[in-house]
Scaffold this motif. Structure first.
Motif, mmCIF file in Angstrom:
data_model
loop_
_atom_site.group_PDB
_atom_site.id
_atom_site.type_symbol
_atom_site.label_atom_id
_atom_site.label_comp_id
_atom_site.label_asym_id
_atom_site.label_seq_id
_atom_site.Cartn_x
_atom_site.Cartn_y
_atom_site.Cartn_z
ATOM 1 N N SER A 42 0.818 -1.294 -0.040
ATOM 2 C CA SER A 42 -0.026 0.214 0.142
ATOM 3 C C SER A 42 0.809 1.343 0.009
ATOM 4 C CB SER A 42 -0.832 -0.149 1.423
ATOM 5 O OG SER A 42 -1.817 1.222 1.409
ATOM 6 N N GLY A 43 0.424 2.187 -0.799
ATOM 7 C CA GLY A 43 1.196 3.518 -1.068
ATOM 8 C C GLY A 43 2.583 3.317 -1.940
ATOM 9 N N LYS A 44 3.003 2.120 -2.363
ATOM 10 C CA LYS A 44 4.206 2.043 -2.965
ATOM 11 C C LYS A 44 3.978 2.120 -4.552
ATOM 12 C CE LYS A 44 6.562 2.404 0.682
ATOM 13 N NZ LYS A 44 7.607 3.398 0.868
ATOM 14 N N SER A 45 4.852 1.855 -5.471
ATOM 15 C CA SER A 45 5.006 1.409 -6.638
ATOM 16 C C SER A 45 5.950 0.428 -7.059
ATOM 17 C CB SER A 45 5.367 2.775 -7.434
ATOM 18 O OG SER A 45 6.598 3.395 -7.333
ATOM 19 N N LYS A 73 -11.849 -1.615 -7.656
ATOM 20 C CA LYS A 73 -11.807 -2.506 -6.465
ATOM 21 C C LYS A 73 -10.675 -2.722 -5.502
ATOM 22 C CE LYS A 73 -14.359 -5.703 -9.360
ATOM 23 N NZ LYS A 73 -14.329 -6.644 -10.208
ATOM 24 N N ASN A 74 -9.540 -2.395 -6.171
ATOM 25 C CA ASN A 74 -8.322 -2.427 -5.457
ATOM 26 C C ASN A 74 -7.223 -1.022 -4.971
ATOM 27 O OD1 ASN A 74 -8.662 -5.348 -6.988
ATOM 28 N ND2 ASN A 74 -8.375 -5.496 -4.987
ATOM 29 N N GLY A 75 -7.571 -0.149 -5.859
ATOM 30 C CA GLY A 75 -6.699 1.167 -5.811
ATOM 31 C C GLY A 75 -5.257 1.074 -6.563
ATOM 32 N N ILE A 76 -5.426 -0.089 -7.482
ATOM 33 C CA ILE A 76 -4.409 -0.102 -8.348
ATOM 34 C C ILE A 76 -4.488 0.488 -9.684
ATOM 35 C CG2 ILE A 76 -2.736 -2.159 -9.468
ATOM 36 C CD1 ILE A 76 -2.894 -2.221 -6.285
ATOM 37 N N THR A 77 -3.694 1.353 -9.980
ATOM 38 C CA THR A 77 -3.244 2.091 -11.168
ATOM 39 C C THR A 77 -1.907 2.472 -11.794
ATOM 40 O OG1 THR A 77 -4.446 4.092 -12.195
ATOM 41 C CG2 THR A 77 -3.316 4.549 -9.833
ATOM 42 N N VAL A 78 -2.218 2.868 -12.987
ATOM 43 C CA VAL A 78 -0.777 3.290 -13.737
ATOM 44 C C VAL A 78 -0.341 4.606 -13.089
ATOM 45 C CG1 VAL A 78 0.275 3.381 -15.931
ATOM 46 C CG2 VAL A 78 -1.478 1.767 -15.711
ATOM 47 N N ARG A 94 7.151 -2.361 -19.855
ATOM 48 C CA ARG A 94 6.976 -2.604 -18.411
ATOM 49 C C ARG A 94 6.007 -1.608 -17.771
ATOM 50 N NH1 ARG A 94 12.620 -1.951 -16.367
ATOM 51 N NH2 ARG A 94 12.773 -0.693 -18.089
ATOM 52 N N ILE A 95 5.135 -1.988 -17.150
ATOM 53 C CA ILE A 95 3.903 -1.275 -16.379
ATOM 54 C C ILE A 95 4.349 -0.750 -15.101
ATOM 55 C CG2 ILE A 95 1.552 -1.240 -16.044
ATOM 56 C CD1 ILE A 95 2.039 -1.783 -19.100
ATOM 57 N N LEU A 96 4.280 0.395 -14.710
ATOM 58 C CA LEU A 96 4.560 1.139 -13.647
ATOM 59 C C LEU A 96 3.490 1.173 -12.858
ATOM 60 C CD1 LEU A 96 6.419 2.753 -11.630
ATOM 61 C CD2 LEU A 96 6.294 4.431 -12.841
ATOM 62 N N LEU A 97 3.142 0.370 -11.785
ATOM 63 C CA LEU A 97 1.696 0.330 -11.090
ATOM 64 C C LEU A 97 2.133 1.046 -9.766
ATOM 65 C CD1 LEU A 97 0.499 -3.298 -11.757
ATOM 66 C CD2 LEU A 97 -0.221 -1.005 -12.863
ATOM 67 N N VAL A 98 1.135 1.651 -9.065
ATOM 68 C CA VAL A 98 0.983 2.178 -7.843
ATOM 69 C C VAL A 98 -0.248 1.603 -7.264
ATOM 70 C CG1 VAL A 98 -0.134 4.441 -8.392
ATOM 71 C CG2 VAL A 98 1.250 4.189 -6.647
ATOM 72 N N ASN A 99 -0.112 1.412 -5.798
ATOM 73 C CA ASN A 99 -0.970 0.819 -4.916
ATOM 74 C C ASN A 99 -1.758 2.140 -4.010
ATOM 75 O OD1 ASN A 99 -2.601 -0.288 -3.238
ATOM 76 N ND2 ASN A 99 -1.290 -1.828 -2.685
ATOM 77 N N LEU A 100 -2.787 2.640 -4.398
ATOM 78 C CA LEU A 100 -3.433 3.675 -3.782
ATOM 79 C C LEU A 100 -4.351 3.161 -2.839
ATOM 80 C CD1 LEU A 100 -3.862 5.950 -6.720
ATOM 81 C CD2 LEU A 100 -1.675 6.100 -5.140
ATOM 82 N N GLY A 101 -4.471 1.885 -2.693
ATOM 83 C CA GLY A 101 -5.472 1.205 -1.651
ATOM 84 C C GLY A 101 -4.747 1.119 -0.481
ATOM 85 N N ASP A 102 -5.756 0.930 0.655
ATOM 86 C CA ASP A 102 -5.231 0.555 2.022
ATOM 87 C C ASP A 102 -4.578 -0.725 2.307
ATOM 88 O OD1 ASP A 102 -6.482 3.043 2.739
ATOM 89 O OD2 ASP A 102 -8.381 2.139 3.112
ATOM 90 N N GLU A 103 -4.712 -1.751 1.305
ATOM 91 C CA GLU A 103 -4.383 -3.171 1.545
ATOM 92 C C GLU A 103 -3.129 -3.376 0.495
ATOM 93 O OE1 GLU A 103 -5.474 -5.328 3.946
ATOM 94 O OE2 GLU A 103 -6.908 -3.550 4.433
ATOM 95 N N ASP A 104 -2.196 -4.291 0.961
ATOM 96 C CA ASP A 104 -1.069 -4.665 -0.021
ATOM 97 C C ASP A 104 -1.724 -5.735 -1.049
ATOM 98 O OD1 ASP A 104 0.683 -3.656 1.732
ATOM 99 O OD2 ASP A 104 1.375 -5.487 2.637
ATOM 100 N N PHE A 105 -1.539 -5.506 -2.103
ATOM 101 C CA PHE A 105 -1.935 -6.267 -3.263
ATOM 102 C C PHE A 105 -1.077 -7.283 -3.729
ATOM 103 C CE2 PHE A 105 -3.389 -6.598 -7.983
ATOM 104 C CZ PHE A 105 -4.720 -6.946 -7.528
#
Length: 147
Positions: A42-45, A73-78, A94-105
């Motif tokens: 969560s909060g990382k890319s 559903k998960n707060g996962i975006t590019v 390669r795809i640069l993803l970031v987790n804007l959600g509250d949970e690890d994914f």
């Protein structure tokens, strides 16, 4: 233009992008993680390989965009959405993803992680000017035309 040449990484298991419906503008892109899943905190890319290389014709680009279901559903975006892949790039997508959600994914091999759009490109000629034409909006920026 209706064909884009692709090649796969030397390690087998990469998946060609796929349009899931006849009216889809975006083709789904798949994670290439043959050594096992990765966790996006969560909060990382993180940079996720796809195992696919493209030869994009001159005059076109590929835009990388989020998948709406992952975002909702998960707060996962590019992270750099839309990302642009130029026609002269020949490296792996390669795809640069970031987790804007509250949970690890957790991202597993062959998960759909983004979508790509093929779009035409126009290169403009930029020229210096001493003045610009006037408009009703003028120099009004963010929020200047209302909410």
């Amino acid at each position: 233009m209706d064909k884009i040449k692709i090649k796969y990484t030397a390690t087998p298991g990469a998946i060609i992008p796929q349009y899931k419906t006849s009216g889809a503008a975006g083709a789904d892109v798949y994670a290439f993680l043959p050594d096992g899943p990765v966790t996006l905190k969560s909060g990382k890319s993180i940079m996720i390989p796809t195992g696919v290389f493209y030869e994009i014709p001159e005059g076109y680009e590929i835009q990388v965009r989020p998948r709406s279901g992952l975002a909702f559903k998960n707060g996962i975006t590019v992270l750099n959405s839309p990302g642009t892949i130029d026609s002269d790039y020949r490296g792996e997508l390669r795809i640069l993803l970031v987790n804007l959600g509250d949970e690890d994914f957790t991202i597993a091999h062959e998960d759909r992680i983004a979508q790509i759009i093929v779009a035409p490109v126009i290169q403009a000629e930029f020229c210096k000017a001493d003045s610009l034409s006037q408009t009703e909006r003028g120099s009004g920026g963010f929020g200047s035309t209302g909410v």
